[in-house]
Structures are given as C-alpha cells and as structure tokens.
Design an enzyme around this catalytic site. Structure first.
Site, short mmCIF file in Angstrom:
data_model
loop_
_atom_site.label_atom_id
_atom_site.label_comp_id
_atom_site.label_asym_id
_atom_site.label_seq_id
_atom_site.Cartn_x
_atom_site.Cartn_y
_atom_site.Cartn_z
N PRO A 2 -0.20 45.43 -13.27
CA PRO A 2 -0.87 45.84 -14.50
C PRO A 2 -0.21 45.28 -15.77
O PRO A 2 1.01 45.23 -15.86
CB PRO A 2 -0.72 47.37 -14.49
CG PRO A 2 -0.26 47.75 -13.15
CD PRO A 2 0.27 46.55 -12.49
N GLU A 3 -1.07 44.89 -16.70
CA GLU A 3 -0.61 44.44 -18.01
C GLU A 3 -0.99 45.52 -19.04
O GLU A 3 -1.36 46.61 -18.65
CB GLU A 3 -1.26 43.08 -18.34
CG GLU A 3 -1.01 42.05 -17.23
CD GLU A 3 -1.68 40.71 -17.47
OE1 GLU A 3 -1.92 40.36 -18.63
OE2 GLU A 3 -1.95 40.01 -16.48
N ARG A 148 9.42 28.53 -32.84
CA ARG A 148 9.58 28.59 -31.39
C ARG A 148 9.31 27.22 -30.79
O ARG A 148 8.34 26.56 -31.15
CB ARG A 148 8.62 29.64 -30.78
CG ARG A 148 8.86 31.04 -31.31
CD ARG A 148 10.26 31.53 -31.06
NE ARG A 148 10.52 31.85 -29.67
CZ ARG A 148 10.78 33.07 -29.21
NH1 ARG A 148 10.81 34.09 -30.04
NH2 ARG A 148 11.02 33.26 -27.94
#
Length: 268
Positions: A2-3, A148
């Site tokens: 599950p997210e 990033r």
DNA sequence: AGTTCCCTGAGG
DNA sequence: CCTCAGGGAACT
C-alpha cells in the site's frame, strides 16, 4: 503498495470504527512483527486519534502512547467479529468490546512499534519522512526539487523527498505529466515541474476517492476492494496500447522496481 | 547509483 | 523447478 491512498483508506476506516474504544486484550502470533515495545502495555487504553504520514500510520492511545504501524507490501488491517476464525498469516490481534482488529501480512514485512508519544517523532521511520504528498504545497515542491541531481522516478520513491508515493503512483504521475522516468530532476523544465506537481496531486486524490488500488490483495478494514487499479494507465499495462496515443507501453527495471511508461508520451 | 535482503504465493 | 511482485534498510 500500500501507498499513500491505500494507507489513508485504512486510516479512514479506523477513524470510523475504533476511536474511543478501550483495548481489552492483545495476542501476538508472530513476535517479529512487534519491533519495539510491549503491546500488552496498551491493554486498558483507548484509541484517541489515527494519524498518517506518508505510508506510516500512527495510532495515538490514551496515556500518550503511539503505535507506529507500517503495512509494507502486503500488510492488511482488518476488522472482524471476535468469533471469526483467524485467516492464514494473521500476526496480531487487538481485542475491543465485541470487535477485533487484526493484522494480516502474507510476506511478513509489515511491523508495529510501540513508543511513548513524545518519542514517536524521534523514531527512524518518522525522522526519514519528507512532507506528506497529499496536500503538498506547490512552492515547497519546487523548492525541494531544486538542486536535486538524480533521476526523477527514484526521487519520487525517496520518502525523505516526499512521503507517500510508491511504485504505482510514481509511474502513473510521470505518465500524466508526460515525463520519462529516467529524466534527471535537474533537467525538468519549469512547466514539467508544474505538471508533475499537478499530476501527483490528481493521481493521489483520485486514487483515495476510489478507495485506493487493489493490487496484491489490498482492501480496506472491512475487506472491501478499491477501484483505482481500473484507472491505471501504464502500471502493469506493458505491451498494451497507451490510452493517450496508442503506442505500446514499455517496461524496464529501475532501482529494482518495475517501471512502466509510454515511449511516445514520455520522452527523456 | 546499483544490489541484496526480508518473505510468500502466483505464474510459467 | 524458476522468476517475479516491491517498501525500505543495509550494503557494496
């Protein structure tokens, strides 16, 4: 999996059912599931609040105790009548008046940690979390992505960047934003960053409204399946036609994860 | 940045 | 029999 949408679906189910209930007893069938603390300390306490940060669930109990709960891949939190027989892979059982809360986890990756609430945020799994992906501020997203260097998909999966996105919603968000998973984050145009932010928000919100994605047996606390898997546009749809352009969806491994994308809609 | 590990079940 | 599914830590 599950997210975020799945964990929030479970959290909502718990908020509707076990708040203010007093715990009568606990049974631990698979001891390694309890990574810290003694669950017997919860007996006699009541559930005051159910929180979620990213994929981490937090049950706040009276007496300032917090149960950190991670479902990992196949963890299920299920309500059951006490008389119901325990299904296979049931590792924990919390007994309330006339109601059981059971933890079922086929692959045994999920776990709980019981800590004083004051120490909860100092736990490793809590400290390592970036801001929750649901309701994330656009300017904060832009700020966090600035500078990033890595490729965008592994960055989305990095829970210290943003908390809550897993393999399904990373692939679905990148598809909607028209961004190739290997694109260096630093190469994303301002427009792509804006589209990605919108895509993440939309995908997570839609998934939550449909009760999450029922991949690998995910269900809510009542055993009800989610529906968002019927809306997946690329995830596990390799060799099928892209819903946008008809090209064949491709799949490759990235950081040990299956990665699905449309070679026409998502160019590096 | 990539690989291994934890673990079980599904599918070939 | 084999490979694959993947969250996240640990390792190279």
């Amino acid at each position: 999996m599950p997210e975020l949408p799945e964990v929030e679906t479970v959290a909502q189910g718990l908020r509707r059912t076990i708040l203010r209930k007093k715990l009568k007893g606990v049974e631990v069938f698979l001891p390694k599931t309890v990574r810290h603390g003694d669950l017997r300390d919860l007996v006699g306490r009541t559930v005051r609040r159910v929180d979620r940060v990213g994929k981490l669930m937090l049950l706040r109990w009276s007496g300032e105790m917090t149960l950190l709960w991670h479902l990992k891949m196949t963890g299920q939190i299920l309500l059951a009548r006490p008389a119901e027989t325990l299904v296979k892979h049931t590792h924990l059982r919390f007994s309330f008046n006339g109601l059981d809360l059971r933890f079922v986890d086929l692959r045994q990756f999920g776990y709980v940690k019981l800590v004083p609430t004051a120490e909860a945020e100092a736990q490793a799994e809590f400290r390592a979390l970036g801001p929750d992906a649901l309701g994330l501020d656009h300017s904060e997203f832009l700020e966090r992505i600035r500078g990033r260097r890595g490729r965008i998909k592994p960055l989305l999966l990095n829970q210290s960047f943003i908390a809550g996105i897993g393999n399904i919603y990373a692939d679905e968000s990148l598809f909607r934003a028209g961004i190739h998973p290997l694109t260096p984050a630093s190469d994303l145009s301002h427009d792509q960053r804006r589209r990605l932010f919108g895509a993440i928000n939309d995908v997570l919100t839609e998934a939550l409204s449909l009760g999450g994605s029922s991949i690998s047996r995910f269900c809510d606390v009542h055993g009800k399946l989610g529906y968002f898997q019927t809306r997946h546009q690329v995830y596990r749809r390799h060799q099928e036609a892209c819903p946008a352009c008809g090209s064949v969806i491709e799949r490759f491994r990235l950081g040990g994860r299956g990665t699905h994308f449309c070679p026409q809609c998502q160019k590096v």
